[in-house]
Design an enzyme around this catalytic site. Structure first.
Site, PDB file in Angstrom:
ATOM      1  CE  LYS A 218     -10.699  -7.465   1.449  1.00  0.00           C
ATOM      2  NZ  LYS A 218     -10.696  -6.624   0.296  1.00  0.00           N
ATOM      3  CB  CYS A 272     -10.115  -1.855   3.203  1.00  0.00           C
ATOM      4  SG  CYS A 272      -9.752  -1.251   1.566  1.00  0.00           S
TER       5      CYS A 272
HETATM    6  N1  SAJ Z   1      -2.233   0.774  10.571  1.00  0.00           N
HETATM    7  C1  SAJ Z   1      -1.775   0.998  11.865  1.00  0.00           C
HETATM    8  N2  SAJ Z   1      -0.844   0.157  12.393  1.00  0.00           N
HETATM    9  C2  SAJ Z   1      -0.338  -0.892  11.671  1.00  0.00           C
HETATM   10  C3  SAJ Z   1      -0.806  -1.124  10.368  1.00  0.00           C
HETATM   11  C4  SAJ Z   1      -1.761  -0.264   9.836  1.00  0.00           C
HETATM   12  O1  SAJ Z   1      -2.220   1.941  12.540  1.00  0.00           O
HETATM   13  O2  SAJ Z   1       0.538  -1.604  12.221  1.00  0.00           O
HETATM   14  C5  SAJ Z   1      -3.259   1.668   9.991  1.00  0.00           C
HETATM   15  C6  SAJ Z   1      -2.781   2.428   8.757  1.00  0.00           C
HETATM   16  O3  SAJ Z   1      -2.059   3.579   9.115  1.00  0.00           O
HETATM   17  C7  SAJ Z   1      -4.097   2.730   8.071  1.00  0.00           C
HETATM   18  C8  SAJ Z   1      -4.951   1.496   8.383  1.00  0.00           C
HETATM   19  O4  SAJ Z   1      -4.341   0.881   9.500  1.00  0.00           O
HETATM   20  O5  SAJ Z   1      -4.726   3.869   8.632  1.00  0.00           O
HETATM   21  C9  SAJ Z   1      -5.073   0.487   7.254  1.00  0.00           C
HETATM   22  O6  SAJ Z   1      -3.838   0.352   6.553  1.00  0.00           O
HETATM   23  P1  SAJ Z   1      -3.297  -1.065   6.035  1.00  0.00           P
HETATM   24  O7  SAJ Z   1      -2.014  -0.828   5.363  1.00  0.00           O
HETATM   25  O8  SAJ Z   1      -3.312  -2.039   7.160  1.00  0.00           O
HETATM   26  O9  SAJ Z   1      -4.410  -1.587   5.035  1.00  0.00           O
HETATM   27  P2  SAJ Z   1      -5.204  -0.981   3.760  1.00  0.00           P
HETATM   28  O10 SAJ Z   1      -6.541  -0.502   4.259  1.00  0.00           O
HETATM   29  O11 SAJ Z   1      -4.407  -0.023   2.977  1.00  0.00           O
HETATM   30  O12 SAJ Z   1      -5.408  -2.328   2.875  1.00  0.00           O
HETATM   31  C10 SAJ Z   1      -6.079  -3.439   3.466  1.00  0.00           C
HETATM   32  C11 SAJ Z   1      -5.229  -4.711   3.235  1.00  0.00           C
HETATM   33  N3  SAJ Z   1      -5.744  -5.791   4.074  1.00  0.00           N
HETATM   34  C12 SAJ Z   1      -4.918  -6.501   4.899  1.00  0.00           C
HETATM   35  O13 SAJ Z   1      -3.751  -6.277   5.008  1.00  0.00           O
HETATM   36  C13 SAJ Z   1      -5.566  -7.623   5.676  1.00  0.00           C
HETATM   37  C14 SAJ Z   1      -5.278  -5.099   1.755  1.00  0.00           C
HETATM   38  O14 SAJ Z   1      -4.629  -6.346   1.549  1.00  0.00           O
HETATM   39  C15 SAJ Z   1      -6.736  -5.192   1.286  1.00  0.00           C
HETATM   40  O15 SAJ Z   1      -6.825  -5.551  -0.098  1.00  0.00           O
HETATM   41  C16 SAJ Z   1      -7.368  -3.825   1.477  1.00  0.00           C
HETATM   42  O16 SAJ Z   1      -7.370  -3.552   2.884  1.00  0.00           O
HETATM   43  C17 SAJ Z   1      -8.789  -3.869   0.921  1.00  0.00           C
HETATM   44  O17 SAJ Z   1      -8.991  -3.367  -0.208  1.00  0.00           O
HETATM   45  O18 SAJ Z   1      -9.658  -4.477   1.557  1.00  0.00           O
END
Ligand code: SAJ
Length: 422
Positions: A218, A272
């Site tokens: 994880k 996360c």
């Molecule tokens: N972000 C970017 N560029 C991208 C993708 C995301 O800047 O290309 C930013 C987003 O704007 C945000 C942050 O990253 O600020 C995180 O967003 P996210 O959509 O990547 O992830 P979370 O935090 O909403 O959810 C993550 C997920 N983990 C993965 O995709 C590996 C989810 O599956 C997990 O369950 C969750 O963390 C958790 O609870 O740990």
């Protein structure tokens, strides 16, 4: 003492009714199983018992309402006996980027008195390696009358496993059921028992392993994403210096069959991805220069956005900030880079900071008390501002009247309007 088979599981207790615990409780209850949700917050408990919800997640309101109406879901502030206990409490970090396990320790101490022979305890909270064993040690210390997997017993009274939640906010109800699950027991029997339980409501495959591996899987998933986003963010700085359009560059690079650069942004937020990589660093500081550098790159992006905004704007002119949530189409402001940017801009800039966030009804208290911040609609903010910064790529912002922007200085950290000036 064997745990119950799936059709012998009559009662489940979910401890922690937040973004993961409440949807999990509601899904299990809607499968006809009696679920008690436990939360230390009496207001949350009261809200849920009325069939309402305290968080924003698509369709969760309908599911909770029907679970409560059927009598299968009820909430309370202290644990009651059950066949299976799920721990879904927060595991934040504290000063020095150290994991804070105090919520888990507290949950374990309230759970210990109601444990009975044959119970299964599953840790779902994202946790540093070794935490599942730590929970067994806390429970064993509180209940010397029961046997635990750590006691070198192949058939202990209590089974304990880690099965990390991996759901994406905004898609929780779908991913809770459809995603594969990683299940790491403190023994093989613990893993098997946890798998039996998840087969009640999970359509994905249950992959069995040990607890340490499940914990690290994880953390590695979120650190992997953080590192990849850091690469995109670093390239956005390179492109700015070399006067290259980062969005075009990434679009073209991604045509390569083995390249998939993620999107740059104003920084990385949420509870996360901005937190979990530090749990790996804490366990193995010398082995993690890349993970640490990625955290620093992503944490440094808000200051870069602020610098750009201050440079572009006359000292007394207004700045419109579009979006406060940490990502698109949600109301979650936790660890949001947009919040950091707005708060620091308000402190460093004399003009007004006009804030547009369609998913909340008013500014959060820390922004509301500032003299030069104002909560606005899109048109008002853009008309009054000299500089417009896109901080969150909400759907609403993609469809706005872009003719209002032609005379404005634009800082589009999410690339949603990259074609508007062509
Ligand atoms: N972000 C970017 N560029 C991208 C993708 C995301 O800047 O290309 C930013 C987003 O704007 C945000 C942050 O990253 O600020 C995180 O967003 P996210 O959509 O990547 O992830 P979370 O935090 O909403 O959810 C993550 C997920 N983990 C993965 O995709 C590996 C989810 O599956 C997990 O369950 C969750 O963390 C958790 O609870 O740990």
């Amino acid at each position: 003492m064997a745990s119950k088979t799936p059709n012998e599981i009559k009662k489940v207790s979910v401890i922690g009714l937040g973004y993961v615990g409440l949807p999990t409780a509601a899904i299990i209850a809607n499968r006809g199983i009696n679920v008690t949700g436990v939360d230390v917050n009496a207001e949350t408990v009261e809200t849920i018992n009325k069939g309402d919800i305290h968080i924003v997640e698509p369709d969760l309101d309908i599911l909770v309402r029907s679970a409560v109406a059927s009598g299968n879901l009820n909430a309370t502030t202290s644990p009651e006996p059950a066949d299976v206990f799920i721990l879904a409490v927060p595991t934040p970090f504290k000063d020095g980027n150290k994991p804070d396990l105090s919520y888990l320790e507290q949950a374990s101490s309230t759970l210990a008195p109601v444990l009975e022979k044959g119970n299964l305890v599953v840790l779902e909270s994202t946790s540093p390696v070794g935490t599942t064993a730590q929970i067994a040690a806390w429970l064993e210390a509180a209940r010397p009358d029961l046997t635990f997997p750590s006691s070198d017993n192949s058939d202990p009274d209590i089974s304990i496993a880690h099965s990390p939640e991996r759901v994406l906010p905004g898609r929780v109800l779908i991913e809770l059921v459809d995603n594969d699950r990683v299940i790491g027991g403190l023994s093989e029997t613990c893993s098997e028992r946890a798998k039996n339980f998840y087969s009640l409501f999970v359509n994905g495959t249950c992959q069995l392993t040990n607890a340490h591996t499940a914990e690290l899987v994880k953390l590695a998933e979120n650190a992997y994403r953080d590192t990849n986003i850091a690469f995109a963010n670093e390239m956005s700085l390179v492109c700015d210096k070399l006067d290259v359009d980062v969005w075009k560059m990434i679009e073209l690079a991604n045509l390569h069959p083995r390249v998939e650069i993620l999107k740059p942004g104003p920084g990385v937020g949420g509870h996360c991805i901005a937190v979990d990589p530090w749990f790996i660093v804490d366990s193995a500081p010398e082995q993690t220069p890349l993970i640490q550098a990625s955290r620093h790159v992503n944490d440094g992006k808000p200051d870069w956005v602020i610098e750009q905004a201050l440079e572009a704007t006359e000292p007394k002119a207004a700045i419109a900030c579009l979006g406060l949530a940490y990502k698109a189409d949600i109301d979650d402001l936790r660890e949001s880079p947009a919040m950091e940017i707005v708060e620091k801009l308000a402190a460093q800039h004399d003009g007004e900071i006009l804030i547009v966030e369609p998913n909340i009804a008013e500014l959060p208290p820390n922004l509301k008390i500032l003299e030069n911040t104002k909560y606005c609609g899109y048109e008002q903010a853009v008309q009054q501002a000299d500089t417009v910064i896109v901080l969150t790529d909400h759907s609403e912002f993609k469809d706005v009247d872009q003719s209002l922007l032609t005379t404005k200085k634009l800082i589009d950290t999410r690339g949603i309007w990259r074609d508007s000036r062509k």
